[in-house]
Design a protein around this motif. Structure first.
Motif, mmCIF file in Angstrom:
data_model
loop_
_atom_site.group_PDB
_atom_site.id
_atom_site.type_symbol
_atom_site.label_atom_id
_atom_site.label_comp_id
_atom_site.label_asym_id
_atom_site.label_seq_id
_atom_site.Cartn_x
_atom_site.Cartn_y
_atom_site.Cartn_z
ATOM 1 N N THR A 171 0.861 -1.172 0.000
ATOM 2 C CA THR A 171 0.000 0.000 0.000
ATOM 3 C C THR A 171 0.899 1.224 0.000
ATOM 4 O OG1 THR A 171 -1.756 -1.145 1.214
ATOM 5 C CG2 THR A 171 -1.819 1.258 1.213
ATOM 6 N N LEU A 172 0.904 1.973 -1.105
ATOM 7 C CA LEU A 172 1.809 3.104 -1.286
ATOM 8 C C LEU A 172 1.068 4.422 -1.098
ATOM 9 C CD1 LEU A 172 3.674 1.867 -4.501
ATOM 10 C CD2 LEU A 172 4.359 1.575 -2.112
ATOM 11 N N ARG A 173 1.779 5.393 -0.599
ATOM 12 C CA ARG A 173 1.203 6.734 -0.420
ATOM 13 C C ARG A 173 0.682 7.272 -1.755
ATOM 14 N NH1 ARG A 173 2.539 8.675 4.555
ATOM 15 N NH2 ARG A 173 4.349 7.686 5.560
ATOM 16 N N GLY A 174 -0.453 7.935 -1.687
ATOM 17 C CA GLY A 174 -0.988 8.586 -2.870
ATOM 18 C C GLY A 174 -1.765 7.698 -3.806
ATOM 19 N N THR A 175 -1.851 6.397 -3.508
ATOM 20 C CA THR A 175 -2.626 5.493 -4.365
ATOM 21 C C THR A 175 -4.064 5.409 -3.861
ATOM 22 O OG1 THR A 175 -2.026 3.558 -3.040
ATOM 23 C CG2 THR A 175 -0.572 4.121 -4.881
ATOM 24 N N PRO A 176 -5.016 5.042 -4.731
ATOM 25 C CA PRO A 176 -6.400 4.884 -4.264
ATOM 26 C C PRO A 176 -6.523 3.890 -3.112
ATOM 27 C CG PRO A 176 -6.332 4.923 -6.657
ATOM 28 C CD PRO A 176 -4.904 4.888 -6.200
ATOM 29 N N VAL A 217 9.635 -10.785 -4.254
ATOM 30 C CA VAL A 217 9.475 -9.697 -3.286
ATOM 31 C C VAL A 217 9.265 -8.383 -4.016
ATOM 32 C CG1 VAL A 217 10.501 -8.482 -1.321
ATOM 33 C CG2 VAL A 217 11.038 -10.897 -1.693
ATOM 34 N N ALA A 218 8.286 -7.587 -3.561
ATOM 35 C CA ALA A 218 8.082 -6.238 -4.091
ATOM 36 C C ALA A 218 8.953 -5.256 -3.325
ATOM 37 C CB ALA A 218 6.622 -5.832 -3.975
ATOM 38 N N GLU A 219 9.442 -4.240 -4.024
ATOM 39 C CA GLU A 219 10.259 -3.202 -3.402
ATOM 40 C C GLU A 219 9.733 -1.834 -3.809
ATOM 41 O OE1 GLU A 219 14.724 -4.396 -3.068
ATOM 42 O OE2 GLU A 219 14.016 -5.101 -5.032
ATOM 43 N N ALA A 220 9.927 -0.866 -2.939
ATOM 44 C CA ALA A 220 9.571 0.521 -3.231
ATOM 45 C C ALA A 220 10.361 1.399 -2.276
ATOM 46 C CB ALA A 220 8.064 0.751 -3.054
ATOM 47 N N GLU A 221 10.361 2.705 -2.539
ATOM 48 C CA GLU A 221 11.010 3.631 -1.614
ATOM 49 C C GLU A 221 10.371 3.478 -0.231
ATOM 50 O OE1 GLU A 221 13.499 5.536 -1.837
ATOM 51 O OE2 GLU A 221 13.896 5.773 -3.984
ATOM 52 N N PRO A 222 11.163 3.223 0.818
ATOM 53 C CA PRO A 222 10.584 2.982 2.150
ATOM 54 C C PRO A 222 9.607 4.062 2.604
ATOM 55 C CG PRO A 222 12.920 2.446 2.153
ATOM 56 C CD PRO A 222 12.630 3.072 0.815
ATOM 57 N N LYS A 223 9.906 5.324 2.296
ATOM 58 C CA LYS A 223 9.023 6.407 2.754
ATOM 59 C C LYS A 223 7.673 6.386 2.037
ATOM 60 C CE LYS A 223 10.998 9.829 -0.438
ATOM 61 N NZ LYS A 223 11.718 11.125 -0.529
ATOM 62 N N GLN A 224 7.592 5.673 0.913
ATOM 63 C CA GLN A 224 6.335 5.583 0.176
ATOM 64 C C GLN A 224 5.445 4.450 0.668
ATOM 65 O OE1 GLN A 224 6.509 8.765 -1.253
ATOM 66 N NE2 GLN A 224 5.151 7.690 -2.661
ATOM 67 N N ILE A 225 6.011 3.509 1.431
ATOM 68 C CA ILE A 225 5.261 2.322 1.841
ATOM 69 C C ILE A 225 4.487 2.598 3.125
ATOM 70 C CG2 ILE A 225 5.420 -0.101 2.525
ATOM 71 C CD1 ILE A 225 8.015 -0.284 0.916
ATOM 72 N N LEU A 226 3.173 2.488 3.052
ATOM 73 C CA LEU A 226 2.333 2.607 4.246
ATOM 74 C C LEU A 226 2.179 1.261 4.942
ATOM 75 C CD1 LEU A 226 -0.488 4.976 2.929
ATOM 76 C CD2 LEU A 226 1.428 5.566 4.417
ATOM 77 N N ALA A 227 2.105 0.193 4.153
ATOM 78 C CA ALA A 227 1.970 -1.153 4.710
ATOM 79 C C ALA A 227 2.252 -2.164 3.592
ATOM 80 C CB ALA A 227 0.564 -1.368 5.275
ATOM 81 N N PRO A 228 2.779 -3.336 3.950
ATOM 82 C CA PRO A 228 3.248 -3.726 5.286
ATOM 83 C C PRO A 228 4.662 -3.218 5.539
ATOM 84 C CG PRO A 228 3.541 -5.540 3.762
ATOM 85 C CD PRO A 228 2.892 -4.439 2.968
ATOM 86 N N HIS A 229 5.018 -3.062 6.803
ATOM 87 C CA HIS A 229 6.381 -2.719 7.183
ATOM 88 C C HIS A 229 7.066 -3.998 7.646
ATOM 89 C CE1 HIS A 229 5.821 1.529 6.627
ATOM 90 N NE2 HIS A 229 4.738 1.507 7.382
ATOM 91 N N TRP A 230 8.019 -4.438 6.869
ATOM 92 C CA TRP A 230 8.710 -5.680 7.183
ATOM 93 C C TRP A 230 9.946 -5.413 8.025
ATOM 94 C CZ3 TRP A 230 8.973 -9.484 2.412
ATOM 95 C CH2 TRP A 230 7.681 -9.935 2.122
ATOM 96 N N TRP A 231 10.268 -6.388 8.862
ATOM 97 C CA TRP A 231 11.520 -6.330 9.623
ATOM 98 C C TRP A 231 12.685 -6.784 8.759
ATOM 99 C CZ3 TRP A 231 7.247 -9.003 11.834
ATOM 100 C CH2 TRP A 231 6.587 -8.293 12.840
ATOM 101 N N MET A 232 12.445 -7.796 7.938
ATOM 102 C CA MET A 232 13.521 -8.372 7.130
ATOM 103 C C MET A 232 13.816 -7.512 5.912
ATOM 104 S SD MET A 232 12.525 -12.397 6.866
ATOM 105 C CE MET A 232 11.670 -13.257 8.194
ATOM 106 N N ASN A 233 15.093 -7.466 5.533
ATOM 107 C CA ASN A 233 15.398 -6.908 4.229
ATOM 108 C C ASN A 233 15.210 -8.003 3.181
ATOM 109 O OD1 ASN A 233 17.797 -8.515 4.121
ATOM 110 N ND2 ASN A 233 18.950 -6.907 5.169
ATOM 111 N N LYS A 234 15.394 -7.658 1.921
ATOM 112 C CA LYS A 234 15.113 -8.607 0.847
ATOM 113 C C LYS A 234 15.977 -9.862 0.971
ATOM 114 C CE LYS A 234 15.091 -8.959 -4.212
ATOM 115 N NZ LYS A 234 15.324 -8.214 -5.471
#
Length: 578
Positions: free
Chosen positions: A218-223, A262-279
């Motif tokens: 779920t990314l910022r600014g998306t419906p 695995v999906a990736e995006a700029e961390p500041k753009q991700i609202l959810a989910p917040h993962w503990w693990m890196n890729k």
């Protein structure tokens, strides 16, 4: 599918080495977006998935140069390359336009493989014929956006086509001799794990050759991020997604390739989910779990950044230690802020530990005491005996941790030189009274207050404060406002430890301010004293459930908000530290 074969490995085997993708944006927009570039599918970002290093004003030759430079500097890669037409819908134009654009890009570097990202409703017959023409010169793959086999989901996410369009498109591509990968998302709104598996069953009947699979972001600014969106997805954490993905892949044919997990995006753009693990951590965990045939562990293990391991607790949905380093966290957030080595140089030390867990904190303290002149006595409290079984298997054979856990399971006691550990099983709120006397150090290491408030309430914190020696310290990884407010209310001075693994430092408290490594910022005192963020959890009888404690705090916050207490800090002299 019982064994995972990655697309990148297959390419490396056939071309003699891995080929690096060069992402390209044809700026064609999408048929599902008004004016080609407006809002489209509910999860899709404004940039349509364009690679981060690409600027909109670059022509195709410039994009190729930028991509090649990035691949060389980041990965040390060399040609030939994979042309990845990634952003938006890379076939959404008349075939004459497509032929011109593709040729312009492919002439700018040495490419062997072409991947085309597109939608099933943007593949008219003439476009399929062009792709077949291209396939006589390059290895061509079409990455077909499927997302789900359920029409109700496709309608909800505003996909703009149904699953019949997918079936038609992949069959026509297959008949034209073009390899096709299905792009699918786990955790779409309204979909269960069984719905996701049903998508796999439907895809397995179609002539796909690969799958691109990842979790919903779920990314910022998306419906999807809008509060007005009617069905909120339930974010999948790493372990939930790993279970879904493994079940999905096992339903696919054995000869399919996996393009992505695995999906990736700029961390500041991700609202959810917040993962503990890196890729990298996730892939290591997932592949190990998949190889073991989906065998379920009560507490799955994961390697942390310093090479040590920790466990995941599915009940609390948290790890026992930071993924930045389990052993490093024990040393830097517990042993060092407690100044344990200095204390042992001055005399015997008594340490009370709330939450034995994997024994990593205890072992770090024992190692600190091995070369000291004075003994260390540790009393550790642990609720769940199953954790000891999982932790014992996690640690290497003959390690201090493993020998200690085996002894504690046998007799409840472990000795190392003149130092001793005693384990008190059961609810820490009750067993703490069996830990007689005062303690020089208290390690507070329960799960975080939002999911385990029983160990962070004012009432339990006050008991711990009474157990603390006049020159003792209580140390914790936790920096939550309700916990720090409880410490202040219990009469302790509160400071911070140096940050590790996260932006904020842990918490150090005691009766003597000079023993605190770092003071709290002045603003934090305002938050703790003059906003509802600092409302403590209350557990007067020390026996209430997590749900009761949370509900009680929520009621208190609601009453204070009704009286005008702000949700957050407003700077005013009365709130500053006295």
């Amino acid at each position: 599918m019982q064994q995972i074969r990655f697309f990148s490995d297959d390419i490396a085997a056939r071309y003699g080495r891995r080929l690096q993708r060069i992402p390209l944006d044809l700026a064609l927009g999408c048929p599902n977006r008004p004016d080609r570039f407006g809002p489209g599918c509910v999860f899709c970002a404004e940039d349509g998935g364009r690679a981060r290093h690409l600027a909109r004003n670059l022509d195709l030759a410039g994009q190729v140069r930028a991509g090649v430079e990035f691949a060389r500097s980041r990965y040390g890669a060399e040609p030939p390359w994979i042309a990845y037409f990634q952003a938006f819908t890379s076939t959404y134009a008349p075939v004459e336009t497509l032929r011109k654009l593709y040729r312009e890009a492919l002439c700018a570097a040495t490419f062997k493989v072409v991947i085309v990202g597109t939608r099933p409703d943007a593949l008219p017959p003439e476009t399929v014929r062009f792709l077949a023409e291209l396939a006589r010169e390059y290895e061509v793959w079409v990455e077909l956006g499927v997302q789900s086999a359920h029409d109700r989901t496709l309608e909800l996410i505003r996909r703009g086509h149904n699953f019949a369009a997918v079936e038609d498109a992949v069959r026509r591509l297959h008949d034209a001799g073009i390899s096709t990968a299905a792009h699918v998302i786990a955790g779409l709104p309204g979909e269960s794990e069984e719905d996701f598996c049903e998508t796999a069953r439907c895809l397995a009947q179609l002539p796909f050759r690969a799958v691109k699979l990842h979790q919903l972001l779920t990314l910022r600014g998306t419906p999807l991020a809008s509060p007005d969106f009617p069905v909120k997805p339930v974010p999948l954490n790493e372990y939930e997604y790993a279970r879904w993905a493994a079940g999905f892949l096992r339903l696919l044919p054995e000869d399919w390739l996996v393009m992505r997990l695995v999906a990736e995006a700029e961390p500041k753009q991700i609202l959810a989910p917040h993962w503990w693990m890196n890729k990298g951590q996730f892939l290591e965990f997932f592949l190990d779990s998949f190889r073991r045939g989906g065998e379920r562990e009560i507490f799955p293990g994961i390697r942390t950044a310093d090479g040590s391991f920790t466990l995941y607790h599915p009940g609390y949905r948290q790890h026992f230690h930071s993924l930045a380093g389990a052993v490093s966290e024990a040393e830097r957030k517990f042993v060092e802020p407690a100044r344990l080595a200095e204390r042992l140089a001055d005399g015997p030390v008594r340490l009370l530990e709330i939450g034995f867990g994997l024994g990593i904190n205890t072992a770090a303290a024992l190692r600190c005491a091995e070369t000291a002149d004075n003994p260390l006595e540790i009393v550790s409290l642990e609720l769940d005996s199953r954790v000891l079984d999982a932790a014992e298997a996690l640690h290497p054979e003959h390690s201090l941790e493993r020998e200690m856990i085996a002894a504690l399971k046998r007799s409840g006691e472990f000795r190392l030189g003149r130092s001793r550990v005693r384990l008190l099983p059961g609810d820490a709120r009750k067993r703490v009274f069996d830990a007689a006397g005062k303690f020089d150090v208290i390690f507070q290491d329960g799960f975080s207050p939002d999911c385990n408030p029983e160990l962070w309430s004012f009432d339990f914190t006050r008991i711990l404060a009474r157990k603390l020696d006049a020159r003792g310290v209580m140390v914790s990884y936790c920096s939550a406002f309700p916990y720090r407010a409880a410490l202040l209310r219990a009469g302790l001075k509160v400071g911070e430890s140096i940050p590790f693994g996260r932006r904020r430092g842990g918490t150090v408290s005691g009766f003597c301010e000079e023993l605190l490594p770092l003071p709290l910022p002045e603003k934090e005192y305002g938050i703790l004293r003059c906003s509802t963020a600092g409302v403590c959890y209350r557990d007067p009888r020390l026996d209430d459930s997590c749900e009761t404690l949370r509900a009680r705090r929520e009621r208190t916050v609601a009453r204070l908000r009704a009286r005008g207490v702000p949700k957050w800090f407003r700077d005013q002299p009365s709130c500053r530290r006295s």
